[in-house]
Write an enzyme that holds these catalytic residues in place. Structure first.
Site, PDB file in Angstrom:
ATOM      1  N   ASP A  25      -9.660  -5.100  -9.451  1.00 48.84           N
ATOM      2  CA  ASP A  25      -8.571  -4.658  -9.475  1.00 48.84           C
ATOM      3  C   ASP A  25      -7.333  -5.925  -9.622  1.00 48.84           C
ATOM      4  OD1 ASP A  25      -9.266  -2.422  -8.529  1.00 48.84           O
ATOM      5  OD2 ASP A  25      -7.892  -2.163  -7.387  1.00 48.84           O
ATOM      6  N   ASP A  26      -5.900  -5.053 -10.244  1.00 50.19           N
ATOM      7  CA  ASP A  26      -4.778  -6.787 -10.870  1.00 50.19           C
ATOM      8  C   ASP A  26      -4.587  -7.435 -11.508  1.00 50.19           C
ATOM      9  OD1 ASP A  26      -4.173  -5.142  -7.875  1.00 50.19           O
ATOM     10  OD2 ASP A  26      -4.146  -6.858  -7.007  1.00 50.19           O
ATOM     11  N   HIS A  77      -3.431   0.763 -12.542  1.00 51.32           N
ATOM     12  CA  HIS A  77      -3.342   0.409 -11.019  1.00 51.32           C
ATOM     13  C   HIS A  77      -1.790   0.805 -11.122  1.00 51.32           C
ATOM     14  CE1 HIS A  77      -4.471  -1.088  -7.729  1.00 51.32           C
ATOM     15  NE2 HIS A  77      -4.258  -2.609  -8.610  1.00 51.32           N
ATOM     16  N   HIS A  81       2.713  -2.900  -9.990  1.00 48.87           N
ATOM     17  CA  HIS A  81       1.759  -2.478  -8.674  1.00 48.87           C
ATOM     18  C   HIS A  81       3.166  -2.992  -7.590  1.00 48.87           C
ATOM     19  CE1 HIS A  81      -1.499  -4.993  -6.180  1.00 48.87           C
ATOM     20  NE2 HIS A  81      -1.293  -4.075  -6.689  1.00 48.87           N
ATOM     21  N   HIS A 176     -10.997  -8.248  -6.611  1.00 49.12           N
ATOM     22  CA  HIS A 176     -10.265  -8.251  -7.952  1.00 49.12           C
ATOM     23  C   HIS A 176     -10.296 -10.049  -8.737  1.00 49.12           C
ATOM     24  CE1 HIS A 176      -8.428  -6.280  -4.064  1.00 49.12           C
ATOM     25  NE2 HIS A 176      -7.539  -6.594  -4.647  1.00 49.12           N
TER      26      HIS A 176
HETATM   27 ZN   LIG Z   1      -4.067  -3.879  -6.772  1.00 45.19          ZN
END
Ligand SMILES: [Zn+2]
Length: 210
Positions: A25-26, A77, A81, A176
């Protein structure tokens, strides 16, 4: 995928249940943190879902392109955020649909997977995800690689230990794009393989919304 976001065989006679789904993620953040993930996945012939944020794609479209070019799968996502669960439908729609657009623009593909930041959700989030043909998921195995300032930062072994402790058939593993995750990944994938696990190709997941 089942109701607790684990991956289960569509046909038990044809596919093993000792599988994991790898997710990151991210991103996309930087070449220096992304490349080790892509290289290690390539080495293990593994595919993963990269759940990206729109504002990061806007800053580094070339990194998103690289993820796609390396055969990895891109998920949504949200744009900024944020805690989507605190927002009403118009804002949620904007956050999700702007990512659909920018990913399509850069890669030519529209995401089919969605994960809300912080697993923060409400009815509007689920509805907008569904409206966009997105399969909604959180995770079932948290590496805790994001727990900055605690035990995991700069300790790749702690990430591996966290994943192995929670390991179950169908584990949906949350990681991540972070330097220590890149350092842990080769060893983690090797250990999973040694335990007889293989890596689910996200493209093989049934995303039809029932
Ligand atoms: Zn995230």
């Amino acid at each position: 995928m089942n109701k607790v976001y684990s991956i289960i065989p569509i046909d038990k006679t044809k596919s093993p249940d000792k599988v994991v789904l790898l997710t990151f993620d991210d991103g996309p953040k930087q070449e220096v943190t992304l490349k080790p993930l892509l290289d290690t996945l390539g080495k293990h012939h593994a595919k993963a879902i990269f759940f990206v944020n729109g504002y990061r794609v806007k800053a580094h479209p070339e990194l998103l392109k690289e993820i796609n070019d390396r055969g990895q799968v891109i998920g949504n996502h949200s744009y900024d955020h944020i805690m989507l669960g605190k927002e009403k439908e118009p804002k949620v729609r904007d956050q999700i649909e702007r990512v659909q657009s920018i990913v399509k623009e850069v890669t030519g593909k529209t995401p089919v997977f969605f994960r809300p930041p912080f697993a923060s959700s409400n009815d509007a989030v689920r509805k907008v995800a569904k409206d966009n043909g997105l399969l909604y998921m959180t995770w079932s195995n948290g590496s805790l690689d994001w727990a900055l300032g605690t035990k995991v930062q700069n300790k790749p072994q702690a990430i591996i230990d966290n994943v192995m402790k929670q390991l179950h058939p169908g584990s949906n593993i949350l990681m991540h794009e972070l330097p220590w995750t890149g350092q842990a990944l080769d060893s983690l994938l090797t250990q999973l393989e040694a335990k007889g696990y293989s890596f689910v190709d996200p493209n093989a997941i049934d995303v039809s919304l029932k």
